[in-house]
Design an enzyme around this catalytic site. Structure first.
Site, short mmCIF file in Angstrom:
data_model
loop_
_atom_site.label_atom_id
_atom_site.label_comp_id
_atom_site.label_asym_id
_atom_site.label_seq_id
_atom_site.Cartn_x
_atom_site.Cartn_y
_atom_site.Cartn_z
N ALA A 60 0.80 -1.16 -0.03
CA ALA A 60 -0.13 0.03 -0.01
C ALA A 60 0.89 1.21 -0.04
O ALA A 60 0.64 2.21 0.90
CB ALA A 60 -0.77 0.10 1.23
N HIS B 245 -8.21 35.60 -3.69
CA HIS B 245 -9.56 35.06 -3.30
C HIS B 245 -10.68 34.85 -4.30
O HIS B 245 -10.61 35.91 -5.37
CB HIS B 245 -10.10 35.69 -2.16
CG HIS B 245 -11.73 35.45 -1.57
ND1 HIS B 245 -11.94 34.46 -0.99
CD2 HIS B 245 -12.82 36.03 -2.09
CE1 HIS B 245 -12.82 34.08 -0.63
NE2 HIS B 245 -13.74 35.16 -1.52
P1 NAI Z 1 6.72 2.13 -1.82
O1 NAI Z 1 7.99 2.13 -0.94
O2 NAI Z 1 5.97 3.64 -2.01
O3 NAI Z 1 5.76 1.23 -0.98
C1 NAI Z 1 5.96 -0.11 -0.97
C2 NAI Z 1 5.05 -0.74 -0.06
O4 NAI Z 1 5.13 -2.18 -0.01
C3 NAI Z 1 5.10 -0.43 1.64
O5 NAI Z 1 4.22 0.21 2.05
C4 NAI Z 1 5.89 -1.55 2.23
O6 NAI Z 1 5.69 -1.89 3.37
C5 NAI Z 1 4.89 -2.66 1.32
N1 NAI Z 1 5.59 -3.92 1.23
C6 NAI Z 1 6.82 -4.10 1.17
N2 NAI Z 1 7.04 -5.77 1.08
C7 NAI Z 1 5.81 -6.30 1.00
C8 NAI Z 1 5.40 -7.34 1.22
N3 NAI Z 1 5.95 -8.56 1.00
N4 NAI Z 1 4.02 -7.62 1.45
C9 NAI Z 1 3.14 -6.65 1.86
N5 NAI Z 1 3.61 -5.14 1.37
C10 NAI Z 1 5.01 -5.07 1.30
O7 NAI Z 1 7.09 1.57 -3.03
P2 NAI Z 1 6.12 1.55 -4.41
O8 NAI Z 1 4.75 1.82 -4.41
O9 NAI Z 1 6.62 0.23 -5.14
O10 NAI Z 1 6.81 2.63 -5.46
C11 NAI Z 1 8.13 2.86 -5.65
C12 NAI Z 1 8.82 4.07 -5.40
O11 NAI Z 1 8.22 4.67 -6.85
C13 NAI Z 1 7.99 5.23 -4.60
O12 NAI Z 1 8.92 4.94 -3.12
C14 NAI Z 1 8.31 6.49 -4.87
O13 NAI Z 1 9.60 6.92 -4.68
C15 NAI Z 1 8.15 6.26 -6.52
N6 NAI Z 1 6.91 6.65 -6.99
C16 NAI Z 1 6.42 7.90 -6.64
C17 NAI Z 1 5.22 8.22 -7.12
C18 NAI Z 1 4.67 9.74 -6.81
O14 NAI Z 1 5.74 10.57 -6.56
N7 NAI Z 1 3.50 10.14 -7.00
C19 NAI Z 1 3.99 7.59 -7.84
C20 NAI Z 1 4.51 5.99 -7.78
C21 NAI Z 1 5.88 5.68 -7.44
#
Ligand code: NAI
Ligand code: FAD
Length: 475
Positions: free
Chosen positions: A189, A454
């Protein structure tokens, strides 16, 4: 030497570094291997091809779809039946991506950056610099005194569960599903899970999000995370925290994906979904780069170690963006790219991670910059809080989008802004004011005294600043 600088990777880190270096008078080559389906170059990296840009295109389209279906009646607009043309939505997304790819090629030409399409690998380190071989349609070896590695990141898979991009999806597959899955599972999530989960829920999927940590959005301010969880749950995302995935089994060839997991109470649970997205973070991308030829080795987590200025341990080789420490964000990669180019030109730039804004493009949007309240508490810092709800903002009421609030944290003694946290309409745009304020070391009082137009959502920022001195005017 062929060039002053070779940049490996044309994602937001690499292409921006190449352009800035060329602007500063360097002879620059930028190499990237990403291709379109027809083999044409697709510079822009993860961000342009399977990240920021296509996800925001799909978020926008799916938001329109949901809004037209459910959000028009209160404006006095009656809409007949609403029909989804997913093929057209995906075609629009592809067009947006391709416009960005083409835009980068145009910028390279305009700035006289030599773009080379193909896979790059170091082949030698010499007294005068480095040799990089580029495979592809027209193999070539390039030489330069300086090299920037900007090779980005790739999705992390669950151990033993490969991405097939049909039913077990990374972000790439989740951005290209040709049919809305009836049931979609998401592991993780985090930012990708919430953004892509929102897209497919709006388009009709029943989405279950399984998160390992007991806490939701731990990096965000706890009050914002709590409100976000409430809103997303209300919208229909089934978010389960504190789970442990024990088995993931895609049925042979076609059919559902079956998951077994333990929930937060320790009970065994089963879930069957038509598509499963795994978004559990990303891994730095350094495979096949020939790092051993120049004496570089990634650290135990796969990142390239760099100092605060993005220097690797090999003089003349720099690394920026997702392949090094720090937030995996496009704008962070860009800032590092500009900073390295300027450093090469003898300037003294500085990138402050504390003022790098974070945005999650869900609805409501979430954005923040600086420190969270829980971090300030943990650090024992004396601080003030000023909050203002969008419910009390005239523009938000006129828009029909009053969810959320602005929360401004400032130092109890100096009044310096320490962090700003927003959940609500256009938080992604509003956060820029907070980032500017923090860069200029503004106080809450400074924001409170600035005339804001505003009616605008930005008045909520001013009111939050006033509230930190218990003198909000509209709440
Ligand atoms: P994330 O680090 O945001 O979230 C990964 C989630 O997966 C964490 O909450 C973690 O606790 C959970 N997790 C890890 N292993 C797990 C498991 N075995 N089972 C269940 N949950 C588990 O990484 P995400 O969403 O993959 O995105 C990677 C990166 O890409 C982000 O950290 C961000 O830097 C970048 N990103 C940025 C965006 C934005 O700026 N709007 C949009 C999408 C990605
Ligand atoms: P990348 O963008 O990954 O680019 C690296 C490039 O190097 C690629 O083109 C790759 O093909 C090339 N390359 C790698 N190795 C070689 C080689 N050996 N030879 C030649 N070329 C090579 N960030 C935000 O700030 N805002 C967002 O809204 C946002 N949304 C996202 C949504 C999703 C679904 C995902 C997955 C990520 C999102 N991100 C977002 C994160 C953002 O995409 C990354 O932080 C950013 O792309 C990192 O930039 P980079 O230049 O370091 O690497």
């Amino acid at each position: 030497m062929d060039h002053d600088l070779i940049v490996i990777g044309a994602g937001p880190g690499g292409y921006i570094a190449a352009i800035r270096a060329a602007q500063l008078g360097m002879s620059v080559a930028c190499i990237d291997e990403w291709s379109r389906a027809n083999g044409a170059p697709a510079p822009g990296g993860t961000c342009t091809n399977v990240g920021c840009i296509p996800s925001k295109a799909m978020l926008q389209s799916s938001e329109h779809y949901e809004h037209v279906g459910h959000g028009m009646a209160e404006h006095g607009i009656e809409v007949g039946s609403v029909k989804l043309d997913l093929e057209r939505m995906l075609a629009r997304k592809r067009k947006v991506v391709e416009q960005n790819n083409d835009g980068i090629l145009y910028l390279f030409k305009k700035n006289k950056v030599r773009f080379v399409h193909g896979h790059a690998a170091f082949t030698a380190r010499t007294d005068s610099g480095f040799e990089v071989a580029v495979g592809g349609a027209e193999p070539v070896t390039l030489r330069a005194r300086q090299v920037i590695i900007a090779t980005g990141s790739r999705p992390r898979a669950l151990p033993g569960v490969d991405f097939d991009e049909q039913r077990v999806l990374s972000n790439s597959g989740a951005l290209a599903l040709s049919k809305v899955p009836e049931r979609m599972g998401i592991i993780g999530a985090g930012v990708i899970g919430l953004e892509m989960g929102s897209v497919w829920r709006r388009l009709g999927a029943k989405v279950t999000v399984l998160e390992a940590l007991p806490e939701f959005l731990g990096a965000a301010d706890a009050q914002v995370a709590k409100e976000a969880l409430k809103q997303f749950t209300r919208q229909g995302l089934d978010i389960q925290l504190g789970v442990k995935i024990t088995e993931v089994k895609p049925a042979a060839r076609s059919g559902p994906v079956r998951l077994l997991y333990t929930d937060s109470k320790g009970a065994e649970q089963k879930l069957e979904v038509d598509a499963l997205m795994v978004s559990i973070g990303r891994l730095p991308h350094t495979e096949g780069l020939g790092l051993d030829k120049v004496g570089l080795k990634p650290d135990e987590r796969g990142f390239l170690a760099v100092d605060a200025d993005c220097r690797t341990e090999v003089p003349g080789i720099w690394a920026i963006g997702d392949v090094v420490r720090g937030p995996m964000l496009a704008h962070k990669a860009e800032e590092e790219g500009v900073a390295v180019a300027e450093r090469l030109a003898g300037q003294k730039p500085h990138v402050d991670f504390n003022t790098v804004p974070w945005v999650i493009y869900t609805s409501p949007e979430i954005a923040w910059v600086g420190q969270t309240e829980q971090a300030l508490k943990a650090a024992g810092r004396a601080y003030k809080v000023g909050s203002f709800p969008f419910l009390a903002n005239g523009r938000a009421r006129a828009l029909g989008d009053t969810t959320g609030f602005v929360k401004l944290l400032s130092d109890a003694a100096s009044d310096a802004i320490l962090g700003v946290h927003i959940i609500g309409p256009l938080a992604s745009e509003l956060i820029a004011e907070a980032a500017v304020a923090m860069e200029f070391k503004a106080s809450a009082e400074d924001i409170a005294r600035i005339c804001h137009a505003h009616p605008t959502l930005s008045e909520a920022m001013k009111e939050a600043a006033l509230a930190s001195d218990s003198r909000a005017l509209n709440f």
